[in-house]
Design an enzyme around this catalytic site. Structure first.
Site, PDB file in Angstrom:
ATOM      1  N   PHE A   1       0.861  -1.185   0.000  1.00  0.00           N
ATOM      2  CA  PHE A   1       0.000   0.000   0.000  1.00  0.00           C
ATOM      3  C   PHE A   1       0.890   1.225   0.000  1.00  0.00           C
ATOM      4  CE2 PHE A   1      -2.254   3.616   1.631  1.00  0.00           C
ATOM      5  CZ  PHE A   1      -3.411   3.585   0.887  1.00  0.00           C
TER       6      PHE A   1
ATOM      7  N   LYS B   1       2.296  11.024   7.275  1.00  0.00           N
ATOM      8  CA  LYS B   1       1.464  10.764   8.451  1.00  0.00           C
ATOM      9  C   LYS B   1       1.943  11.503   9.701  1.00  0.00           C
ATOM     10  CE  LYS B   1      -1.208   7.007   6.746  1.00  0.00           C
ATOM     11  NZ  LYS B   1      -0.798   6.061   5.747  1.00  0.00           N
TER      12      LYS B   1
ATOM     13  N   ASP C   1       9.322   2.940   2.125  1.00  0.00           N
ATOM     14  CA  ASP C   1       8.110   3.695   2.434  1.00  0.00           C
ATOM     15  C   ASP C   1       7.842   3.527   3.923  1.00  0.00           C
ATOM     16  OD1 ASP C   1       5.599   4.694   2.906  1.00  0.00           O
ATOM     17  OD2 ASP C   1       4.702   3.871   1.078  1.00  0.00           O
TER      18      ASP C   1
HETATM   19  C1  LIG Z   1      -0.974   6.107   4.270  1.00  0.00           C
HETATM   20  C2  LIG Z   1       0.137   5.580   3.442  1.00  0.00           C
HETATM   21  C3  LIG Z   1       0.486   6.161   2.215  1.00  0.00           C
HETATM   22  C4  LIG Z   1      -0.312   7.283   1.607  1.00  0.00           C
HETATM   23  O1  LIG Z   1      -0.397   8.417   2.406  1.00  0.00           O
HETATM   24  P1  LIG Z   1      -1.559   9.484   2.146  1.00  0.00           P
HETATM   25  O2  LIG Z   1      -1.208  10.617   3.067  1.00  0.00           O
HETATM   26  O3  LIG Z   1      -2.858   8.831   2.501  1.00  0.00           O
HETATM   27  O4  LIG Z   1      -1.501   9.870   0.713  1.00  0.00           O
HETATM   28  C5  LIG Z   1       1.587   5.660   1.542  1.00  0.00           C
HETATM   29  N1  LIG Z   1       2.289   4.628   2.032  1.00  0.00           N
HETATM   30  C6  LIG Z   1       1.989   4.031   3.201  1.00  0.00           C
HETATM   31  C7  LIG Z   1       2.824   2.897   3.700  1.00  0.00           C
HETATM   32  C8  LIG Z   1       0.890   4.467   3.938  1.00  0.00           C
HETATM   33  O5  LIG Z   1       0.565   3.857   5.075  1.00  0.00           O
END
Ligand SMILES: *Cc1c(COP(=O)(O)O)cnc(C)c1O
Length: 404
Positions: A145, A259, A230
């Site tokens: 994700f 985040k 990520d």
């Molecule tokens: C939440 C998330 C994203 C995307 O972040 P947004 O602020 O919702 O665009 C990307 N990678 C990971 C691992 C995430 O948990």
């Protein structure tokens, strides 16, 4: 209280009536919060065990973050990157130091950080690695994700996230998560990057086998490929270390952050990397009107300072062991699997008992808010300011729900 006097039902109805149904929220309407606790429009209190998918690592309205935001609101909120403002350099320098990297490129949402990482890796591939024009590929993992843009959903393996959003962006190769041999086999002369979550959060807090991340690091170094981690959900204290990669002593070439970087106040994301990588971007090649704005930088700097003390990472590691012990005690009593790293847990409920959604609704009725992911899995990610007693309370409520 008499049912018709409650404000929640009509507030839920209105929220559904006037919005696209791209979410399926729990029927609770929050109006205020502090620390790890939420209060709804009818005055009921809930322990927050989701923490905005880790956007609220420091809890709701952490005093230091709120102070930084207020002070900045009273001075300067936006300039655009056409001008330099006085909060910019501090934020970038301190975040780069926290990451152990030369440079930072601030954006807003996590998906933008991922998009930025992809663009930088491709440009690096053509300019530094000398990949033939238009041929760059990036290796990604099954079950990933990384966000919701058209390019990012192009390499999602989740049918809901991807179906009917094509045509898809080419240039990605998907391999099974945790399988080092498959990853090594997928790397070819046109591979510019491997993009991975060091722990797959949305997939249900899935930990790769020990040795996988160091193996990926080695493969990337050997084949002249960038390792992009990520850490948008796993980073910034969630797992008991600053980064989830730290658990195995792995340093990626690029960190993607988001985040918690915005302190639960404003969207702040960033890419951190050394100058030989991020230095490939020249003026006009990438940007964002709101990226690195004064309010974002003021809050983000305070986030970095909170993390620089190590206190939140320590809390997360210590309290995480308590959470682990509590949840493992429920194995065989309604839980079939428990995965924990720091204050981050994925638990699989026996599907014969109830769905993840049902478990979340019953926990809500007991004053604990969490969210299901993928069928019978629920993820617990409380704010790192949660206490021992509150963890015990959350585990006790889960036990009561599982006991029916
Ligand atoms: C939440 C998330 C994203 C995307 O972040 P947004 O602020 O919702 O665009 C990307 N990678 C990971 C691992 C995430 O948990």
């Amino acid at each position: 209280m008499i049912e018709d006097m409650l404000r929640t039902p009509s507030a839920v109805r209105d929220a559904e009536r006037y919005t696209a149904h791209n979410y399926h929220p729990l029927p609770v309407v929050i109006s205020s919060a502090e620390g790890a606790w939420l209060t709804d429009v009818d005055g009921r209190r809930y322990l927050d065990c989701l923490a905005g998918y880790s956007a609220l690592n420091f809890g709701h309205r952490h005093p230091a973050l709120i102070r930084a935001a207020h002070e900045q609101l009273d001075r300067l909120t936006l300039t655009s990157r056409a001008f330099i403002h006085d909060q910019f350099a501090d934020f970038c320098r301190e975040l780069a130091a926290l990451c152990g990297k030369d440079l930072v490129l601030p954006m807003n949402t996590g998906a933008e950080a991922v998009e930025t990482g992809i663009k930088v890796a491709r440009k690096w591939g053509y300019q530094v690695k000398k990949v033939a024009a238009g041929q760059a590929n990036i290796v990604v993992a099954d079950g990933n994700f990384h966000g919701r843009t058209t390019t990012i959903v192009s390499f999602s393996t989740d049918a809901d996230a991807r179906a009917d959003f094509g045509p898809y962006t080419p240039g990605f190769t998907v391999v099974p998560y945790g399988d080092l041999a498959a990853l090594e086999a997928a790397i070819d002369e046109n591979t510019v990057a491997v993009l991975l979550e060091p722990i797959q959060g949305e997939q249900g807090v899935v930990l790769p086998p020990e040795g996988y991340l160091p193996g990926v690091r080695r493969a990337c170094t050997d084949r002249n490929v960038l390792f992009i981690a990520d850490e948008i959900q796993s980073g910034l204290g969630r797992t008991g270390r600053t980064f989830a990669c730290d658990h195995e002593g792995v340093v990626p070439d690029m960190y993607l952050l988001g985040k918690a970087l915005g302190g639960g106040i404003v969207p702040v994301s960033a890419v951190a990397a050394d100058a030989d990588v991020l230095g490939v971007l020249r003026p006009g090649q990438h940007g964002s009107t709101f990226g690195g704005n004064p309010l974002a930088c003021a809050v983000g700097t305070e986030v970095v300072r909170l993390l620089a003390t190590g206190e939140f990472q320590r809390r997360s590691a210590e309290l995480g062991e308590r959470l682990r012990a509590g949840l493992e005690g429920l194995l065989g009593g309604g839980l079939v699997a428990v995965r924990v790293r720091g204050l981050w847990a994925g638990v699989d409920i026996d599907p014969a008992l109830m769905t993840g959604r049902q478990a979340c609704e019953r926990l809500m009725d007991r004053g604990v808010l969490v969210k299901d992911t993928h069928g019978s899995t629920i993820r617990l990610a409380p704010p790192l300011v949660i206490t021992d007693d509150e963890i015990d309370h959350a585990v006790a409520q889960l036990a009561a729900v599982l006991a029916g």
